[in-house]
Motif scaffolding. Sequence first.
Motif, PDB file in Angstrom:
ATOM      1  N   LEU A  40     -29.444 -16.010 -70.645  1.00  0.00           N
ATOM      2  CA  LEU A  40     -30.721 -15.936 -69.820  1.00  0.00           C
ATOM      3  C   LEU A  40     -31.462 -16.858 -71.139  1.00  0.00           C
ATOM      4  O   LEU A  40     -31.485 -16.938 -72.071  1.00  0.00           O
ATOM      5  N   PRO A  41     -32.428 -17.098 -70.654  1.00  0.00           N
ATOM      6  CA  PRO A  41     -33.692 -17.351 -70.809  1.00  0.00           C
ATOM      7  C   PRO A  41     -34.454 -16.159 -72.006  1.00  0.00           C
ATOM      8  O   PRO A  41     -34.628 -15.688 -70.801  1.00  0.00           O
ATOM      9  N   ILE A  42     -34.895 -17.186 -73.053  1.00  0.00           N
ATOM     10  CA  ILE A  42     -35.469 -15.560 -73.455  1.00  0.00           C
ATOM     11  C   ILE A  42     -36.824 -15.149 -73.296  1.00  0.00           C
ATOM     12  O   ILE A  42     -37.340 -16.078 -74.261  1.00  0.00           O
ATOM     13  N   PRO A  43     -37.533 -14.126 -73.321  1.00  0.00           N
ATOM     14  CA  PRO A  43     -38.583 -14.793 -73.352  1.00  0.00           C
ATOM     15  C   PRO A  43     -39.587 -14.433 -74.132  1.00  0.00           C
ATOM     16  O   PRO A  43     -39.432 -13.702 -75.712  1.00  0.00           O
ATOM     17  N   LYS A  44     -40.852 -15.184 -74.940  1.00  0.00           N
ATOM     18  CA  LYS A  44     -41.772 -15.110 -75.951  1.00  0.00           C
ATOM     19  C   LYS A  44     -41.953 -13.064 -76.900  1.00  0.00           C
ATOM     20  O   LYS A  44     -42.193 -13.721 -77.669  1.00  0.00           O
ATOM     21  N   ASP A  45     -42.308 -12.535 -75.720  1.00  0.00           N
ATOM     22  CA  ASP A  45     -42.818 -11.450 -76.132  1.00  0.00           C
ATOM     23  C   ASP A  45     -41.566 -10.430 -76.463  1.00  0.00           C
ATOM     24  O   ASP A  45     -41.325  -9.028 -77.037  1.00  0.00           O
ATOM     25  N   LEU A  46     -39.754 -11.542 -75.669  1.00  0.00           N
ATOM     26  CA  LEU A  46     -38.581  -9.865 -76.928  1.00  0.00           C
ATOM     27  C   LEU A  46     -38.668 -10.279 -78.043  1.00  0.00           C
ATOM     28  O   LEU A  46     -38.086 -11.656 -78.220  1.00  0.00           O
ATOM     29  N   LEU A  47     -38.859  -9.433 -78.674  1.00  0.00           N
ATOM     30  CA  LEU A  47     -38.317  -9.701 -80.258  1.00  0.00           C
ATOM     31  C   LEU A  47     -37.598  -9.092 -80.541  1.00  0.00           C
ATOM     32  O   LEU A  47     -37.116  -9.702 -81.633  1.00  0.00           O
ATOM     33  N   VAL A  48     -36.716  -8.372 -80.268  1.00  0.00           N
ATOM     34  CA  VAL A  48     -35.288  -7.765 -80.004  1.00  0.00           C
ATOM     35  C   VAL A  48     -34.370  -7.844 -78.885  1.00  0.00           C
ATOM     36  O   VAL A  48     -34.985  -7.430 -78.397  1.00  0.00           O
ATOM     37  N   GLY A  49     -32.920  -8.205 -78.266  1.00  0.00           N
ATOM     38  CA  GLY A  49     -32.343  -8.405 -77.415  1.00  0.00           C
ATOM     39  C   GLY A  49     -31.150  -8.140 -78.295  1.00  0.00           C
ATOM     40  O   GLY A  49     -31.144  -7.599 -78.920  1.00  0.00           O
ATOM     41  N   ILE A  50     -30.291  -8.790 -78.406  1.00  0.00           N
ATOM     42  CA  ILE A  50     -29.127  -8.633 -77.891  1.00  0.00           C
ATOM     43  C   ILE A  50     -28.228  -9.187 -78.949  1.00  0.00           C
ATOM     44  O   ILE A  50     -27.025  -9.458 -79.522  1.00  0.00           O
TER      45      ILE A  50
END
Length: 354
Positions: A40-50
Amino acid sequence: MTAPTTAPEPRLTSLSHGGGCGCKIAPGVLSGILRGTPSLPIPKDLLVGIETSDDAAVYRLNDHQALVATTDFFMPIVDDPDHFGRIAATNAISDVYAMGGTPIMALALVGMPINVLSVETIGKILSGGAAACAAAGIPVAGGHTIDSVEPIYGLVALGLVDPAHLKRNADARPGDVLILGKPLGVGIQSAALKKGALDAAGYARMIATTTRLNTPGPDLARLSGVHAMTDVTGFGLAGHALEMVRGAGADLWLDWSAVPVLPGVLDLARAGNVTGASGRNWASYGTEVVLPGDFPAESRALLSDPQTSGGLLIACAPDTADEALAIFHRHGFDEAAVIGQVADPSDAPRLRLR
């Protein structure tokens, strides 16, 4: 007239097919499951995801604050309900500390076989978790409960971190030294406990280790020389060290003789007290580990032993190691030790033991 007798409650560990972080799906199986999920698109403010299998998600709120969000829950690793609650809550909060964050609140996740366990026993599990949260200085602000076949308890843990101090698991650099904050062996102890082979002293050490909050995390994160941080949990030391290696695109040399180990654990492993999760872990990533030819079987089991509420694992510049160890010691982690070094990769990232 004789009063009806009430059947004694079963041991908590007898109700679970696996206990503590040994309940985790093996890393190889998990990667196969996730491989099929849509991106899925990753928001710019998501600094750490999976993307690097890190300990928590981190979302930027403003220039100086980011939200750390994580969840962890499992089946009983011990029979004492208060201890089970404390261990599970401590383990969940650890993921906030592992990102360099400070916990702010928690939500309880509760699944219990209500026709098997008494209200009093379930209440002790929850009060044990609440006590661990109180020790971390946070409230249990809500949660969710279900009636389930196996007892399940854990938390959603939330915290805050300055983005400038955020520590990921994937940013180690060649030349860094590796420091482990807690001794290994909890999974082996839990296997022995289920078989009645763990003595009182071993059990006391197990509880002391698993209920110790990883409070050095935020202080370590403020050191510019600390480049990467994670905590050692269900995938064992080898699995979580390999996550660092893959993220850094480097090799990692592990000095096995320097790794802290809980007293008596290797003897327990030699006697066959090994979790099934240890073998599943090794099957998932053993080809990425290079062992000496004479490496004992019990040491290999310990290398992949699932650690419930395990220690922080950090990669830092060599000239930061003394300061990092001083922080661990100031927080009461006297067994913290330098256990290895990050090196330039050879062909592919590997964990190499010497």
